[in-house]
Design a protein around this motif. Structure first.
Motif, PDB file in Angstrom:
ATOM      1  N   GLY A 180       7.238   2.361   3.375  1.00  0.00           N
ATOM      2  CA  GLY A 180       7.174   2.817   1.995  1.00  0.00           C
ATOM      3  C   GLY A 180       8.028   4.049   1.760  1.00  0.00           C
ATOM      4  N   ILE A 181       7.988   4.978   2.688  1.00  0.00           N
ATOM      5  CA  ILE A 181       8.801   6.194   2.571  1.00  0.00           C
ATOM      6  C   ILE A 181      10.280   5.846   2.595  1.00  0.00           C
ATOM      7  CG2 ILE A 181       9.478   8.326   3.768  1.00  0.00           C
ATOM      8  CD1 ILE A 181       6.488   8.573   4.581  1.00  0.00           C
ATOM      9  N   LYS A 182      10.672   4.946   3.496  1.00  0.00           N
ATOM     10  CA  LYS A 182      12.082   4.527   3.562  1.00  0.00           C
ATOM     11  C   LYS A 182      12.516   3.872   2.254  1.00  0.00           C
ATOM     12  CE  LYS A 182      12.259   3.907   8.544  1.00  0.00           C
ATOM     13  NZ  LYS A 182      12.335   2.952   9.656  1.00  0.00           N
ATOM     14  N   LEU A 183      11.654   3.018   1.691  1.00  0.00           N
ATOM     15  CA  LEU A 183      11.989   2.380   0.416  1.00  0.00           C
ATOM     16  C   LEU A 183      12.136   3.400  -0.706  1.00  0.00           C
ATOM     17  CD1 LEU A 183       9.709  -0.800   0.476  1.00  0.00           C
ATOM     18  CD2 LEU A 183      12.210  -0.737   0.520  1.00  0.00           C
ATOM     19  N   LEU A 196      -1.147   0.978   9.613  1.00  0.00           N
ATOM     20  CA  LEU A 196      -0.973   1.782   8.399  1.00  0.00           C
ATOM     21  C   LEU A 196       0.221   2.721   8.521  1.00  0.00           C
ATOM     22  CD1 LEU A 196      -4.659   2.632   7.503  1.00  0.00           C
ATOM     23  CD2 LEU A 196      -3.055   1.349   6.085  1.00  0.00           C
ATOM     24  N   GLU A 197       0.415   3.321   9.687  1.00  0.00           N
ATOM     25  CA  GLU A 197       1.564   4.206   9.881  1.00  0.00           C
ATOM     26  C   GLU A 197       2.862   3.457   9.645  1.00  0.00           C
ATOM     27  OE1 GLU A 197       0.993   5.798  13.800  1.00  0.00           O
ATOM     28  OE2 GLU A 197      -0.502   7.250  13.110  1.00  0.00           O
ATOM     29  N   GLY A 198       2.938   2.216  10.131  1.00  0.00           N
ATOM     30  CA  GLY A 198       4.133   1.402   9.914  1.00  0.00           C
ATOM     31  C   GLY A 198       4.361   1.114   8.438  1.00  0.00           C
ATOM     32  N   VAL A 199       3.294   0.785   7.735  1.00  0.00           N
ATOM     33  CA  VAL A 199       3.390   0.498   6.296  1.00  0.00           C
ATOM     34  C   VAL A 199       3.821   1.755   5.541  1.00  0.00           C
ATOM     35  CG1 VAL A 199       2.034  -0.108   4.245  1.00  0.00           C
ATOM     36  CG2 VAL A 199       1.723  -1.389   6.360  1.00  0.00           C
ATOM     37  N   ILE A 200       3.251   2.891   5.899  1.00  0.00           N
ATOM     38  CA  ILE A 200       3.594   4.155   5.234  1.00  0.00           C
ATOM     39  C   ILE A 200       5.060   4.499   5.488  1.00  0.00           C
ATOM     40  CG2 ILE A 200       3.172   6.660   5.251  1.00  0.00           C
ATOM     41  CD1 ILE A 200       0.166   5.891   5.807  1.00  0.00           C
ATOM     42  N   TRP A 202      -7.348  -4.838   5.984  1.00  0.00           N
ATOM     43  CA  TRP A 202      -7.144  -5.952   6.911  1.00  0.00           C
ATOM     44  C   TRP A 202      -7.470  -7.311   6.302  1.00  0.00           C
ATOM     45  CZ3 TRP A 202      -4.500  -6.139  11.235  1.00  0.00           C
ATOM     46  CH2 TRP A 202      -4.219  -4.947  11.898  1.00  0.00           C
ATOM     47  N   ASP A 203      -8.579  -7.399   5.603  1.00  0.00           N
ATOM     48  CA  ASP A 203      -9.031  -8.704   5.105  1.00  0.00           C
ATOM     49  C   ASP A 203      -8.421  -9.080   3.761  1.00  0.00           C
ATOM     50  OD1 ASP A 203     -10.640  -8.709   7.372  1.00  0.00           O
ATOM     51  OD2 ASP A 203     -12.406  -7.993   6.290  1.00  0.00           O
ATOM     52  N   LEU A 204      -8.182  -8.073   2.926  1.00  0.00           N
ATOM     53  CA  LEU A 204      -7.748  -8.362   1.559  1.00  0.00           C
ATOM     54  C   LEU A 204      -6.336  -7.878   1.241  1.00  0.00           C
ATOM     55  CD1 LEU A 204     -11.118  -7.481  -0.205  1.00  0.00           C
ATOM     56  CD2 LEU A 204     -10.317  -9.725   0.540  1.00  0.00           C
ATOM     57  N   GLY A 205      -5.755  -7.080   2.126  1.00  0.00           N
ATOM     58  CA  GLY A 205      -4.384  -6.624   1.930  1.00  0.00           C
ATOM     59  C   GLY A 205      -4.200  -5.518   0.894  1.00  0.00           C
ATOM     60  N   TYR A 206      -5.288  -4.836   0.521  1.00  0.00           N
ATOM     61  CA  TYR A 206      -5.208  -3.749  -0.454  1.00  0.00           C
ATOM     62  C   TYR A 206      -5.064  -2.407   0.251  1.00  0.00           C
ATOM     63  CZ  TYR A 206      -6.869  -6.900  -4.118  1.00  0.00           C
ATOM     64  OH  TYR A 206      -7.003  -7.920  -5.008  1.00  0.00           O
ATOM     65  N   SER A 207      -4.345  -1.504  -0.379  1.00  0.00           N
ATOM     66  CA  SER A 207      -4.287  -0.139   0.114  1.00  0.00           C
ATOM     67  C   SER A 207      -5.678   0.477  -0.009  1.00  0.00           C
ATOM     68  CB  SER A 207      -3.301   0.676  -0.722  1.00  0.00           C
ATOM     69  OG  SER A 207      -3.479   2.054  -0.480  1.00  0.00           O
ATOM     70  N   PRO A 208      -6.110   1.230   0.987  1.00  0.00           N
ATOM     71  CA  PRO A 208      -7.406   1.898   0.884  1.00  0.00           C
ATOM     72  C   PRO A 208      -7.495   2.852  -0.300  1.00  0.00           C
ATOM     73  CG  PRO A 208      -6.625   1.945   3.136  1.00  0.00           C
ATOM     74  CD  PRO A 208      -5.504   1.414   2.289  1.00  0.00           C
ATOM     75  N   LEU A 209      -6.362   3.280  -0.811  1.00  0.00           N
ATOM     76  CA  LEU A 209      -6.362   4.226  -1.915  1.00  0.00           C
ATOM     77  C   LEU A 209      -6.848   3.624  -3.225  1.00  0.00           C
ATOM     78  CD1 LEU A 209      -3.035   6.117  -1.183  1.00  0.00           C
ATOM     79  CD2 LEU A 209      -5.362   6.776  -0.577  1.00  0.00           C
ATOM     80  N   VAL A 210      -6.968   2.288  -3.307  1.00  0.00           N
ATOM     81  CA  VAL A 210      -7.453   1.678  -4.550  1.00  0.00           C
ATOM     82  C   VAL A 210      -8.902   2.050  -4.825  1.00  0.00           C
ATOM     83  CG1 VAL A 210      -5.851  -0.274  -4.443  1.00  0.00           C
ATOM     84  CG2 VAL A 210      -8.165  -0.545  -3.547  1.00  0.00           C
TER      85      VAL A 210
END
Length: 86
Positions: free
Chosen positions: A74-77, A67-71, A32-40
């Motif tokens: 990503g899958i569509k891309l 996150l679901e929207g972002v995922i 939320w604050d930094l725009g990084y994926s939690p996976l980093v």
């Protein structure tokens, strides 16, 4: 980075050196604050489904929805890229 995550520098160093895992609050701030994926913050060989599910359950509902929207995007891309490269 510790300041941006609002945590003690020693705690951040332990996470950076993979001596401790980030909690849901830190992962939430990363997203939320930094725009990084939690996976980093998760070591590659720690990406087990049960670990991800435990982390996922700790996120507030609003964060999970975003996150679901972002995922999904990503899958569509990946699907578009995969079909266009054939």
């Amino acid at each position: 980075m510790a300041d941006q995550l609002d945590i003690n520098i020693k705690r951040y160093q332990r996470m950076e050196n993979l001596k401790t895992k980030p909690d849901a609050e830190i992962l939430h701030s990363l997203f939320w604050d930094l725009g990084y994926s939690p996976l980093v913050m998760i070591k590659q060989d720690m990406l087990y489904v049960d670990e991800i599910n435990k982390i996922w359950d700790e996120f507030p509902e609003k964060t999970r929805e975003r996150l679901e929207g972002v995922i999904e995007q990503g899958i569509k891309l990946m699907q578009e890229f995969g079909s266009s490269s054939k």
